[in-house]
Write an enzyme that holds these catalytic residues in place. Structure first.
Site, PDB file in Angstrom:
ATOM      1  N   VAL A  86       0.853  -1.196   0.000  1.00  0.00           N
ATOM      2  CA  VAL A  86       0.000   0.000   0.000  1.00  0.00           C
ATOM      3  C   VAL A  86       0.883   1.238   0.000  1.00  0.00           C
ATOM      4  CG1 VAL A  86      -0.238   0.099   2.543  1.00  0.00           C
ATOM      5  CG2 VAL A  86      -1.965   1.150   1.113  1.00  0.00           C
ATOM      6  N   GLY A  87       2.069   1.127   0.590  1.00  0.00           N
ATOM      7  CA  GLY A  87       2.995   2.260   0.622  1.00  0.00           C
ATOM      8  C   GLY A  87       3.624   2.440  -0.753  1.00  0.00           C
ATOM      9  N   GLY A 165      -6.399   7.703   8.142  1.00  0.00           N
ATOM     10  CA  GLY A 165      -6.873   7.060   6.906  1.00  0.00           C
ATOM     11  C   GLY A 165      -7.572   5.777   7.302  1.00  0.00           C
ATOM     12  N   ARG A 166      -7.686   4.871   6.332  1.00  0.00           N
ATOM     13  CA  ARG A 166      -8.350   3.586   6.600  1.00  0.00           C
ATOM     14  C   ARG A 166      -7.714   2.852   7.772  1.00  0.00           C
ATOM     15  NH1 ARG A 166      -7.597   3.803   0.898  1.00  0.00           N
ATOM     16  NH2 ARG A 166      -5.462   3.286   1.426  1.00  0.00           N
ATOM     17  N   ILE A 167      -6.390   2.862   7.812  1.00  0.00           N
ATOM     18  CA  ILE A 167      -5.696   2.087   8.852  1.00  0.00           C
ATOM     19  C   ILE A 167      -5.904   2.716  10.227  1.00  0.00           C
ATOM     20  CG2 ILE A 167      -3.414   1.317   9.677  1.00  0.00           C
ATOM     21  CD1 ILE A 167      -2.695   0.784   6.712  1.00  0.00           C
ATOM     22  N   ARG A 248       5.976   4.090   8.221  1.00  0.00           N
ATOM     23  CA  ARG A 248       7.303   3.995   7.620  1.00  0.00           C
ATOM     24  C   ARG A 248       8.320   4.598   8.587  1.00  0.00           C
ATOM     25  NH1 ARG A 248       5.479   0.784   4.696  1.00  0.00           N
ATOM     26  NH2 ARG A 248       5.456   0.736   2.420  1.00  0.00           N
ATOM     27  N   GLU A 277      16.064  -0.690   6.960  1.00  0.00           N
ATOM     28  CA  GLU A 277      15.510  -2.022   7.222  1.00  0.00           C
ATOM     29  C   GLU A 277      16.340  -3.033   6.445  1.00  0.00           C
ATOM     30  OE1 GLU A 277      11.313  -2.036   6.439  1.00  0.00           O
ATOM     31  OE2 GLU A 277      10.922  -0.539   7.982  1.00  0.00           O
ATOM     32  N   HIS A 296       9.099  -5.181  10.447  1.00  0.00           N
ATOM     33  CA  HIS A 296       8.151  -4.815   9.381  1.00  0.00           C
ATOM     34  C   HIS A 296       7.211  -5.976   9.020  1.00  0.00           C
ATOM     35  CE1 HIS A 296       7.641  -1.846   5.765  1.00  0.00           C
ATOM     36  NE2 HIS A 296       6.478  -2.436   6.073  1.00  0.00           N
ATOM     37  N   ILE A 297       6.388  -6.351   9.998  1.00  0.00           N
ATOM     38  CA  ILE A 297       5.501  -7.511   9.784  1.00  0.00           C
ATOM     39  C   ILE A 297       4.012  -7.165   9.868  1.00  0.00           C
ATOM     40  CG2 ILE A 297       7.155  -9.261  10.580  1.00  0.00           C
ATOM     41  CD1 ILE A 297       5.515  -9.233  13.298  1.00  0.00           C
ATOM     42  N   SER A 299       1.622  -6.387   7.932  1.00  0.00           N
ATOM     43  CA  SER A 299       0.652  -7.030   7.022  1.00  0.00           C
ATOM     44  C   SER A 299       0.895  -8.533   6.900  1.00  0.00           C
ATOM     45  CB  SER A 299       0.723  -6.376   5.637  1.00  0.00           C
ATOM     46  OG  SER A 299       1.963  -6.650   5.021  1.00  0.00           O
TER      47      SER A 299
HETATM   48  C1  DGY Z   1       2.930  -1.867   2.661  1.00  0.00           C
HETATM   49  O1  DGY Z   1       2.140  -2.565   2.009  1.00  0.00           O
HETATM   50  O2  DGY Z   1       3.273  -0.759   2.297  1.00  0.00           O
HETATM   51  C2  DGY Z   1       3.431  -2.426   3.958  1.00  0.00           C
HETATM   52  O3  DGY Z   1       4.417  -1.682   4.531  1.00  0.00           O
HETATM   53  C3  DGY Z   1       3.854  -3.855   3.812  1.00  0.00           C
HETATM   54  O4  DGY Z   1       2.692  -4.563   3.710  1.00  0.00           O
END
Ligand code: DGY
Length: 331
Positions: A86-87, A165-167, A248, A277, A296-297, A299
């Site tokens: 998504v990023g 946002g959505r998250i 991020r 990272e 960075h886990i 998702s």
């Molecule tokens: C993204 O999708 O940008 C997350 O950082 C990894 O799923």
């Protein structure tokens, strides 16, 4: 068959993505694709620059920097870029736009997984779970003690969201049953529709810092948000507050965060993302008990990664057919 294959659009996939996506590409019969066949190491830059030569489509992950150098190496055939994320801070949007390359990405399918992990990280940090299991395992567990390993609770707290946002909404929805007293947020402008779903109040950046007992960073990394979480923010936060970042690493000035955590300016931090990272194991942040660092886990659930893989594949195929993508980043 060989002749037919060779006329199909060429695609390079920069990672061994989860099988669902690869199945979609294979079954489509629409593309011939080559794959960097590893999930453990990203494709080396030199190899990537070679492999993209003349491709029509590219499916990448957040570890590949898609910049002018890479787009020049690919050449004018490249019409569609699909990122399994998504990023999109790894993409040079100006360069893509200049070349008329369409961009697919994977919002929404990961919202639940990221929100869940954010709640887990928040609780692990505020209730000191990592420290506690370490103590239990290594002999630090003496008698039951009245103030040992005390942390901070969500009940009656104010939770601040930086970038709604959505998250951010999904995180708040999950935290509300913990009896949070108030949700506040800041963003470039109020977002009443999203905010009303969680009854969140729009406040200034400074007020967010001052009032939050828990501050969750949910904004995208852009030139405007780069290192927005710095001394200025931390110095205004409560000594008892907890800082959580699942967006991020680049939105945080890590030296300032280290300072804030080591001097007790804030109580703790939970980070799923860092710069760089992986964060080198000798990084000062790893020495702090009040800093929980995950690799960075957010998702990383099987369902979500499959969904991201499928969406990235479908975006790519639709883009190559000249049709609207399921999730397209419009520039
Ligand atoms: C993204 O999708 O940008 C997350 O950082 C990894 O799923």
């Amino acid at each position: 068959i060989q002749r037919e294959m060779s006329t199909l659009p060429r695609v390079y996939v920069t990672r061994q993505i989860p099988p669902e996506g690869l199945k979609i590409l294979r079954k489509s019969g629409q593309v011939q694709f080559e794959l960097w066949d590893s999930d453990d190491i990203p494709v080396p830059r030199k190899e990537l620059l070679q492999k993209v030569k003349g491709v029509d489509g590219l499916l990448c992950t957040l570890t590949e920097k898609i910049d002018a150098e890479l787009l020049d190496a690919a050449g004018p055939n490249l019409k569609v870029l699909s990122t399994m994320s998504v990023g999109f801070d790894h993409l040079s949007l100006d360069e893509l736009k200049k070349r008329g390359i369409r961009i697919g990405y994977t919002p929404e399918v990961l919202t639940d997984a990221v929100a869940e992990l954010t709640v887990a990280l928040l609780l692990a940090t505020s209730r000191r779970l990592i420290e506690a299991t370490h103590e239990a395992k290594t002999g630090g567990w003496g008698t039951w003690r009245t103030l040992w390993l005390c942390g901070y609770e969500l009940a009656n707290s104010t939770v601040g969201i930086l970038g709604l946002g959505r998250i951010g909404v999904a995180i708040a929805e999950r935290l509300a049953p913990f009896k949070v007293r108030k949700f506040i947020y800041t963003d470039v402008a109020p977002r009443p529709e999203l905010a009303s779903a969680i009854n969140a109040e729009y406040v200034s950046f400074d007020e967010l810092a001052k009032q939050s007992d828990f501050l969750a960073v949910c904004c995208a990394l852009t030139p405007e948000t780069k290192e927005i979480c710095n001394k200025n923010l931390f110095s205004k936060m409560k000594k008892t507050s907890i800082f959580i970042n699942t967006s991020r690493g680049g939105v945080v000035n890590q030296e300032d965060l280290y300072e804030a955590l080591s001097t007790g300016q804030i109580a703790g931090a939970g980070l799923d993302v860092t710069v760089p990272e992986p964060l080198p194991t000798n990084h000062p942040l790893f020495t702090l008990k009040n800093c929980v660092i995950l690799p960075h886990i957010a998702s990383a659930s099987y369902t979500t990664r499959d969904a991201m893989s499928s969406l990235a594949a479908n975006n790519l195929l639709l883009g190559l057919r000249g049709q609207p993508m399921i999730k397209e980043l419009k520039l």
